[in-house]
Enzyme design. Structure first.
Site, mmCIF file in Angstrom:
data_model
loop_
_atom_site.group_PDB
_atom_site.id
_atom_site.type_symbol
_atom_site.label_atom_id
_atom_site.label_comp_id
_atom_site.label_asym_id
_atom_site.label_seq_id
_atom_site.Cartn_x
_atom_site.Cartn_y
_atom_site.Cartn_z
ATOM 1 N N ASP A 240 0.827 -1.205 0.000
ATOM 2 C CA ASP A 240 0.000 0.000 0.000
ATOM 3 C C ASP A 240 0.860 1.253 0.000
ATOM 4 O O ASP A 240 1.797 1.372 0.790
ATOM 5 C CB ASP A 240 -0.896 0.027 1.250
ATOM 6 C CG ASP A 240 -1.943 -1.072 1.246
ATOM 7 O OD1 ASP A 240 -2.176 -1.657 0.171
ATOM 8 O OD2 ASP A 240 -2.519 -1.339 2.310
ATOM 9 N N THR B 91 -21.402 -3.834 6.197
ATOM 10 C CA THR B 91 -20.719 -2.872 7.056
ATOM 11 C C THR B 91 -21.115 -1.461 6.650
ATOM 12 O O THR B 91 -21.228 -1.160 5.459
ATOM 13 C CB THR B 91 -19.195 -3.047 6.982
ATOM 14 O OG1 THR B 91 -18.761 -2.889 5.628
ATOM 15 C CG2 THR B 91 -18.781 -4.431 7.475
ATOM 16 N N GLY C 167 -22.117 1.229 12.020
ATOM 17 C CA GLY C 167 -22.070 -0.149 12.479
ATOM 18 C C GLY C 167 -22.274 -1.176 11.381
ATOM 19 O O GLY C 167 -21.862 -0.976 10.240
ATOM 20 N N ASP D 190 -11.316 -4.987 6.303
ATOM 21 C CA ASP D 190 -10.589 -6.252 6.404
ATOM 22 C C ASP D 190 -10.479 -6.689 7.866
ATOM 23 O O ASP D 190 -10.617 -7.873 8.188
ATOM 24 C CB ASP D 190 -9.185 -6.102 5.813
ATOM 25 C CG ASP D 190 -9.207 -5.632 4.368
ATOM 26 O OD1 ASP D 190 -10.229 -5.848 3.689
ATOM 27 O OD2 ASP D 190 -8.207 -5.044 3.923
#
Length: 327
Positions: A12, A223, A228, A257
């Site tokens: 990343d 998600t 929440g 993730d």
């Protein structure tokens, strides 16, 4: 519980833009948009959806099997993941390409603009899930995460053929998946993961309504960031799990993730879906407070306190103690 996670392994490149993307975009000029952002910071971190999920599972005491393709530069990352508890014996190593690159810029409102270069990931379609089964034995669950579409479809079909339960997590690859491929990934999945935006996109890609999707999967977990998580099942009301709040948000990359890692780890302990989602939300917030997707510390007392504050002492006791940082 033996869990395999298929999908991306990446490096990343995370940049921070101090302004707001929305203030730089002119609606009347969208047809000729051309923007460059002067960023304040650049972090180069280990990442990739499958690797991030495996890292979280390892931190929670499991030994997940990572299935994906990496490049000629993978040796150091490989050692890192192994030290964190991940079985990397099923990673295909390219002899010609570098590991994939995720390039992401985050603005002051935590909106993100990203690009992804697949690199060695294009070779993931050559991986045979059955070879992993031959190597380690029967798997209890295979999460099929974002990868080259051919690999995602191949892993899904192989898992179904072998009688292995599937958790479908098409994620950002929904933008590239054709209808037939998307339907293959979803149909028959024991668990389906999407975020709120992806849930609408998935319905568009499959051509199925929410009810039609739910008729084909066991549990659909959506998600919703600070709002929440929703747990959906056919024929019943949605169960809402609030997020674990924080005033120390640093970087949202990898939060989804981390949620998946916590949720799957909860399932491995036999927790009901609500408790597993609560554990996932707690781990997601820990990652949100960190720069990078695998740079966080996981301390048992901190995790327990977060669960108690968010969901009460009974929830914290039900979820139980977890391993801390390795000595």
């Amino acid at each position: 519980m033996d869990i395999a996670v298929t999908g991306s392994i990446a490096t990343d490149h995370l940049a921070t833009f101090p302004g707001r993307f929305t203030e730089q975009i002119l609606p009347e000029s969208l047809a000729t948009i051309s923007l460059s952002f002067l960023v304040d910071d650049l972090q180069v971190r280990r990442g990739g959806v499958a690797a991030n999920i495996c890292f979280g599972l390892g931190r929670l005491g499991l030994t997940p099997v990572l299935i994906g393709a990496a490049g000629t530069d993978f040796a150091e990352y490989d050692a890192w993941l192994r030290a964190a508890g991940t079985d990397t014996g099923s990673v295909l190593l390219s002899t010609a390409r570098h590991t994939a690159r995720f390039m992401c810029t985050t603005d002051a409102d935590h909106n993100q603009i990203a690009s992804f270069y697949p690199g060695a990931m294009v070779e993931a379609q050559e991986i045979d899930l059955n070879e992993t089964v031959d190597r380690i034995g029967v798997l209890d669950l295979v999460l099929v995460g974002p990868d080259v579409p051919e690999a995602m479809v191949r892993h899904t079909r192989a898992a179904h053929a072998a009688g292995i339960p599937v958790a479908a997590d098409p994620s950002q690859q929904l933008a590239r998946l054709e209808q037939e491929s998307t339907r293959t990934l979803v149909d028959g999945a024991r668990y389906l993961f999407t975020n709120a935006y992806e849930s609408a996109l998935l319905q568009q890609r499959t051509g199925w309504s929410e009810a039609e999707v739910l008729a084909r999967v066991g549990v659909w977990i959506v998600t919703r960031g600070a709002d929440g998580v929703s747990i959906l099942t056919a024929g019943g009301p949605a169960e809402q799990v609030p997020a674990v709040t924080t005033d120390q948000a640093v970087d949202p990359t990898g939060v989804g993730d981390a949620f998946r890692a916590g949720f799957l780890a909860g399932l491995s302990r036999g927790l009901p879906h609500r408790r597993a989602a609560q554990l996932g939300c707690a781990l997601a917030t820990i990652v949100l407070e960190s720069s990078g997707t695998q740079e966080y510390k996981l301390l048992p007392w901190d995790l327990s306190e977060r669960l108690t504050r968010a969901y009460g002492s009974e929830a914290a006791a039900d979820i139980g103690a977890w391993p801390g940082e390795p000595v």
